[in-house]
Design a protein around this motif. Structure first.
Motif, mmCIF file in Angstrom:
data_model
loop_
_atom_site.group_PDB
_atom_site.id
_atom_site.type_symbol
_atom_site.label_atom_id
_atom_site.label_comp_id
_atom_site.label_asym_id
_atom_site.label_seq_id
_atom_site.Cartn_x
_atom_site.Cartn_y
_atom_site.Cartn_z
ATOM 1 N N SER A 174 -23.452 19.329 -52.211
ATOM 2 C CA SER A 174 -24.896 19.289 -52.415
ATOM 3 C C SER A 174 -25.263 18.304 -53.525
ATOM 4 O O SER A 174 -26.436 18.168 -53.861
ATOM 5 C CB SER A 174 -25.424 20.689 -52.753
ATOM 6 O OG SER A 174 -24.906 21.133 -53.995
ATOM 7 N N THR A 175 -24.246 17.657 -54.098
ATOM 8 C CA THR A 175 -24.454 16.674 -55.169
ATOM 9 C C THR A 175 -23.530 15.491 -54.918
ATOM 10 O O THR A 175 -22.593 15.565 -54.114
ATOM 11 C CB THR A 175 -24.111 17.268 -56.541
ATOM 12 O OG1 THR A 175 -22.719 17.633 -56.549
ATOM 13 C CG2 THR A 175 -24.969 18.492 -56.854
ATOM 14 N N ARG A 176 -23.750 14.413 -55.651
ATOM 15 C CA ARG A 176 -22.854 13.275 -55.537
ATOM 16 C C ARG A 176 -21.452 13.620 -56.046
ATOM 17 O O ARG A 176 -20.453 13.146 -55.495
ATOM 18 C CB ARG A 176 -23.443 12.067 -56.286
ATOM 19 C CG ARG A 176 -24.537 11.366 -55.484
ATOM 20 C CD ARG A 176 -25.138 10.181 -56.223
ATOM 21 N NE ARG A 176 -25.867 9.313 -55.312
ATOM 22 C CZ ARG A 176 -27.113 9.525 -54.893
ATOM 23 N NH1 ARG A 176 -27.770 10.598 -55.323
ATOM 24 N NH2 ARG A 176 -27.694 8.697 -54.051
ATOM 25 N N MET A 177 -21.367 14.440 -57.092
ATOM 26 C CA MET A 177 -20.022 14.818 -57.550
ATOM 27 C C MET A 177 -19.330 15.688 -56.501
ATOM 28 O O MET A 177 -18.108 15.611 -56.328
ATOM 29 C CB MET A 177 -20.076 15.521 -58.903
ATOM 30 C CG MET A 177 -20.883 16.775 -58.983
ATOM 31 S SD MET A 177 -20.913 17.375 -60.709
ATOM 32 C CE MET A 177 -22.042 18.769 -60.545
ATOM 33 N N GLY A 178 -20.105 16.474 -55.781
ATOM 34 C CA GLY A 178 -19.539 17.246 -54.676
ATOM 35 C C GLY A 178 -19.032 16.337 -53.569
ATOM 36 O O GLY A 178 -17.988 16.596 -52.957
ATOM 37 N N ASN A 179 -19.770 15.246 -53.299
ATOM 38 C CA ASN A 179 -19.313 14.267 -52.314
ATOM 39 C C ASN A 179 -17.905 13.771 -52.644
ATOM 40 O O ASN A 179 -17.009 13.743 -51.791
ATOM 41 C CB ASN A 179 -20.261 13.065 -52.286
ATOM 42 C CG ASN A 179 -21.573 13.332 -51.574
ATOM 43 O OD1 ASN A 179 -21.746 14.356 -50.922
ATOM 44 N ND2 ASN A 179 -22.512 12.404 -51.704
ATOM 45 N N PHE A 180 -17.715 13.368 -53.886
ATOM 46 C CA PHE A 180 -16.423 12.805 -54.274
ATOM 47 C C PHE A 180 -15.325 13.866 -54.278
ATOM 48 O O PHE A 180 -14.180 13.587 -53.901
ATOM 49 C CB PHE A 180 -16.534 12.119 -55.638
ATOM 50 C CG PHE A 180 -17.007 10.698 -55.531
ATOM 51 C CD1 PHE A 180 -16.107 9.647 -55.433
ATOM 52 C CD2 PHE A 180 -18.364 10.416 -55.498
ATOM 53 C CE1 PHE A 180 -16.554 8.332 -55.319
ATOM 54 C CE2 PHE A 180 -18.817 9.114 -55.382
ATOM 55 C CZ PHE A 180 -17.917 8.062 -55.289
ATOM 56 N N ALA A 181 -15.670 15.079 -54.694
ATOM 57 C CA ALA A 181 -14.659 16.142 -54.716
ATOM 58 C C ALA A 181 -14.138 16.438 -53.310
ATOM 59 O O ALA A 181 -12.923 16.567 -53.092
ATOM 60 C CB ALA A 181 -15.243 17.405 -55.354
ATOM 61 N N VAL A 182 -15.050 16.535 -52.343
ATOM 62 C CA VAL A 182 -14.642 16.811 -50.962
ATOM 63 C C VAL A 182 -13.824 15.645 -50.411
ATOM 64 O O VAL A 182 -12.794 15.850 -49.760
ATOM 65 C CB VAL A 182 -15.873 17.102 -50.080
ATOM 66 C CG1 VAL A 182 -15.461 17.216 -48.611
ATOM 67 C CG2 VAL A 182 -16.569 18.379 -50.526
ATOM 68 N N ASN A 183 -14.286 14.436 -50.662
ATOM 69 C CA ASN A 183 -13.543 13.264 -50.201
ATOM 70 C C ASN A 183 -12.120 13.246 -50.750
ATOM 71 O O ASN A 183 -11.147 13.067 -50.005
ATOM 72 C CB ASN A 183 -14.252 11.981 -50.664
ATOM 73 C CG ASN A 183 -15.182 11.411 -49.614
ATOM 74 O OD1 ASN A 183 -14.959 11.561 -48.420
ATOM 75 N ND2 ASN A 183 -16.227 10.738 -50.065
ATOM 76 N N ARG A 184 -11.983 13.437 -52.068
ATOM 77 C CA ARG A 184 -10.673 13.326 -52.699
ATOM 78 C C ARG A 184 -9.713 14.383 -52.177
ATOM 79 O O ARG A 184 -8.546 14.087 -51.878
ATOM 80 C CB ARG A 184 -10.804 13.421 -54.217
ATOM 81 C CG ARG A 184 -11.558 12.251 -54.843
ATOM 82 C CD ARG A 184 -11.800 12.469 -56.322
ATOM 83 N NE ARG A 184 -10.563 12.365 -57.092
ATOM 84 C CZ ARG A 184 -10.367 12.984 -58.258
ATOM 85 N NH1 ARG A 184 -11.304 13.774 -58.768
ATOM 86 N NH2 ARG A 184 -9.227 12.823 -58.896
ATOM 87 N N GLN A 185 -10.184 15.621 -52.053
ATOM 88 C CA GLN A 185 -9.303 16.671 -51.553
ATOM 89 C C GLN A 185 -8.868 16.387 -50.117
ATOM 90 O O GLN A 185 -7.712 16.621 -49.747
ATOM 91 C CB GLN A 185 -9.992 18.036 -51.629
ATOM 92 C CG GLN A 185 -9.073 19.204 -51.277
ATOM 93 C CD GLN A 185 -7.872 19.292 -52.219
ATOM 94 O OE1 GLN A 185 -8.030 19.425 -53.426
ATOM 95 N NE2 GLN A 185 -6.662 19.207 -51.669
ATOM 96 N N THR A 186 -9.796 15.856 -49.315
ATOM 97 C CA THR A 186 -9.454 15.523 -47.928
ATOM 98 C C THR A 186 -8.392 14.431 -47.884
ATOM 99 O O THR A 186 -7.456 14.483 -47.072
ATOM 100 C CB THR A 186 -10.718 15.082 -47.160
ATOM 101 O OG1 THR A 186 -11.724 16.097 -47.265
ATOM 102 C CG2 THR A 186 -10.408 14.837 -45.692
ATOM 103 N N TRP A 187 -8.509 13.447 -48.766
ATOM 104 C CA TRP A 187 -7.494 12.398 -48.816
ATOM 105 C C TRP A 187 -6.149 12.939 -49.298
ATOM 106 O O TRP A 187 -5.090 12.564 -48.763
ATOM 107 C CB TRP A 187 -7.944 11.254 -49.732
ATOM 108 C CG TRP A 187 -8.954 10.343 -49.107
ATOM 109 C CD1 TRP A 187 -10.232 10.129 -49.498
ATOM 110 C CD2 TRP A 187 -8.759 9.512 -47.945
ATOM 111 N NE1 TRP A 187 -10.860 9.228 -48.671
ATOM 112 C CE2 TRP A 187 -9.979 8.829 -47.717
ATOM 113 C CE3 TRP A 187 -7.677 9.281 -47.101
ATOM 114 C CZ2 TRP A 187 -10.139 7.928 -46.666
ATOM 115 C CZ3 TRP A 187 -7.831 8.381 -46.042
ATOM 116 C CH2 TRP A 187 -9.053 7.721 -45.836
ATOM 117 N N TYR A 188 -6.166 13.838 -50.304
ATOM 118 C CA TYR A 188 -4.904 14.427 -50.767
ATOM 119 C C TYR A 188 -4.200 15.168 -49.630
ATOM 120 O O TYR A 188 -2.975 15.065 -49.453
ATOM 121 C CB TYR A 188 -5.146 15.407 -51.922
ATOM 122 C CG TYR A 188 -5.697 14.801 -53.188
ATOM 123 C CD1 TYR A 188 -5.670 13.431 -53.431
ATOM 124 C CD2 TYR A 188 -6.260 15.619 -54.167
ATOM 125 C CE1 TYR A 188 -6.186 12.891 -54.594
ATOM 126 C CE2 TYR A 188 -6.773 15.087 -55.349
ATOM 127 C CZ TYR A 188 -6.738 13.720 -55.548
ATOM 128 O OH TYR A 188 -7.258 13.192 -56.703
#
Length: 467
Positions: free
Chosen positions: A231-245
């Motif tokens: 729901s935030t830009r920091m949430g965007n990056f958190a979801v992206n990074r975990q998906t890449w990991y």
């Protein structure tokens, strides 16, 4: 059936590809394998290409375009030039000294020749016309990351937007992307702009897959509005990074159960699938490039990129193209710092510029959009040659799509994707007169038989029509 429609169907049938696409079926092993351990059933692997291109070029004739002004797409302009093509390939580009023996000669005096125009960002077929809910197939907005979906599985080949893009805009190839609701929207597909009964019959042979990502307002609005992360830009990056990991763990695990989404992400990590990232703000583009370095992939192009002019040096240093509009502005907060001089400032910085459409209408006039961006630079004191501007909608697009060794410029050995314009292609008054794809004449403004028309442009039959 309406008599007119019968005639058109017959004409289209004569014009259509002869082959019927097949995608193959599950392989059966076991009986002939000689091993009790071999699986009885097995799907095609990624390397085997489960949805192969069945594209085959239409027949063409050896052709010589003579006397026209030629923009080769690679930054060169030839006055009174000659373009020779045969058997689907460009054979030579040069001046009037080239021999035209054995070619059908077309006089291009007073006209212009360019490579076929390429749109790096289109949703034709996934959001076709008529634009109704039943045809809205571009966003799988059921999860923030959907790397498992493929845009080609939504493409409707009968979309009349394809023929309009060719007739009005000289489009010979285009990349169809998923929408931008998700952080990871799925695979894109590159198509040859030809009539076909199946998407496989349009699929550009040898083109790498793209991977659509999105940052900023769209994903956080779609999922934050549902009370979900992000729901935030920091949430965007958190979801992206975990998906890449998770994808990295999958790629390193030889015994992992096959996963369609992670299979796509593995292809990105291996450099075989190219990342096209919807991103408006300069600060987010910089963060995305850092995230790419963190997890080991490369961004091929930022799409929409209205603030790219703020970080032209970073984009140049990282080898990232900016696929942008000429003047779209202010339709949401992250578009408020858009300026018309974006393309010119990027060009001045030595960064890669691509003009894209993201629109069934703008795809019909990418040449005019490029000219608008050029004019904005000129008003700022940045002079960009017409030959370089043509590269924004031809070779630069091809480079960012990974097909520049096959198309995008008029060079010997490349596909004969060629447009003859009735005037300066950077003029609002000019239109394509003829369009060739792989050396086959696919559109001719002077020949009604070479001007494809869709049923949806004819309207519905009325009561007074002959049935």
């Amino acid at each position: 059936m309406n008599v007119t429609k019968k005639v058109l169907i017959a004409a289209v049938s004569a014009f259509a590809l002869a082959g019927c696409a097949t995608t193959g079926s599950a392989n059966t092993a076991g009986d002939d394998s000689g091993s009790d351990d071999a699986p009885r059933f097995a799907a095609k692997t990624e390397a085997e290409g489960p949805f192969p291109s069945t594209y085959s070029a239409y027949p063409g004739a050896p052709t010589a375009l003579v006397g026209a002004t030629v923009y080769d797409g690679a930054g060169n302009r030839i006055e009174g030039g000659t373009v020779l093509f045969r058997d689907g390939k460009v054979e030579a580009v040069g001046g009037s000294d080239l021999s035209t023996a054995g070619y059908t000669v077309l006089d291009g005096s007073g006209k212009f020749v360019t490579p076929g125009i390429i749109d790096i960002h289109s949703h034709l077929g996934d959001y076709p016309s008529p634009g109704v809910d039943a045809h809205s197939d571009g966003n799988e907005a059921t999860a923030p990351t959907t790397p498992d979906v493929w845009a080609e599985h939504s493409v409707w080949p009968q979309d009349p937007g394809f023929s309009r893009a060719m007739a009005n805009g000289g489009i010979t190839a285009l990349q169809i992307l998923p929408g931008s609701a998700n952080l990871m929207g799925g695979r894109s597909v590159t198509l040859k702009n030809v009539p076909s009964r199946t998407v496989q019959g349009m699929k550009f042979p040898g083109a790498p897959y793209g991977f659509k990502m999105a940052c900023g307002e769209n994903p956080k609005r779609v999922y934050g509005g549902r009370g979900r992360k992000p729901s935030t830009r920091m949430g965007n990056f958190a979801v992206n990074r975990q998906t890449w990991y998770d994808a990295i763990n999958y790629a390193n695990d030889e015994d992992a159960k096959r996963d369609l989404g992670k299979e796509t992400l593995k292809g990105v990590l291996e450099g075989e699938i190219l990342v096209h990232n919807h991103c408006y703000r300069a600060d987010e583009m910089a963060l995305v490039m850092d995230m790419a370095k963190e997890v080991g992939y490369k961004v091929t192009a930022f799409h929409h990129a209205v603030e790219a002019y703020k970080i032209g040096d970073l984009l140049r240093e990282n080898g990232v193209c900016s696929a942008i509009w000429a003047d779209w502005y202010g339709f949401k907060m992250e578009a408020y710092d858009a300026i018309m001089e974006n393309a010119a400032l990027l060009q001045q910085e030595g960064a890669c510029v691509v003009i894209h459409s993201d629109s069934q209408n703008d795809i019909q006039r990418l040449n005019q959009e490029a000219a608008k961006a050029q004019a904005a630079g000129k008003r700022l004191g940045i002079e960009i040659s017409d030959a370089d501007v043509i590269g924004w909608i031809t070779l630069n697009a091809a480079k960012a799509m990974g097909i520049d060794d096959m198309t995008g410029s008029l060079e010997s050995g490349k596909m004969a994707d060629v447009v003859l314009w009735n005037g300066d292609p950077l003029s609002v008054y000019s239109r394509p007169e003829k369009v060739w794809i792989d050396g086959a004449l696919m559109f001719d403004a002077m020949d009604r038989k070479r001007r494809p028309v869709s049923d949806f442009e004819l309207g519905q039959p009325g009561e007074g029509d002959v049935k």
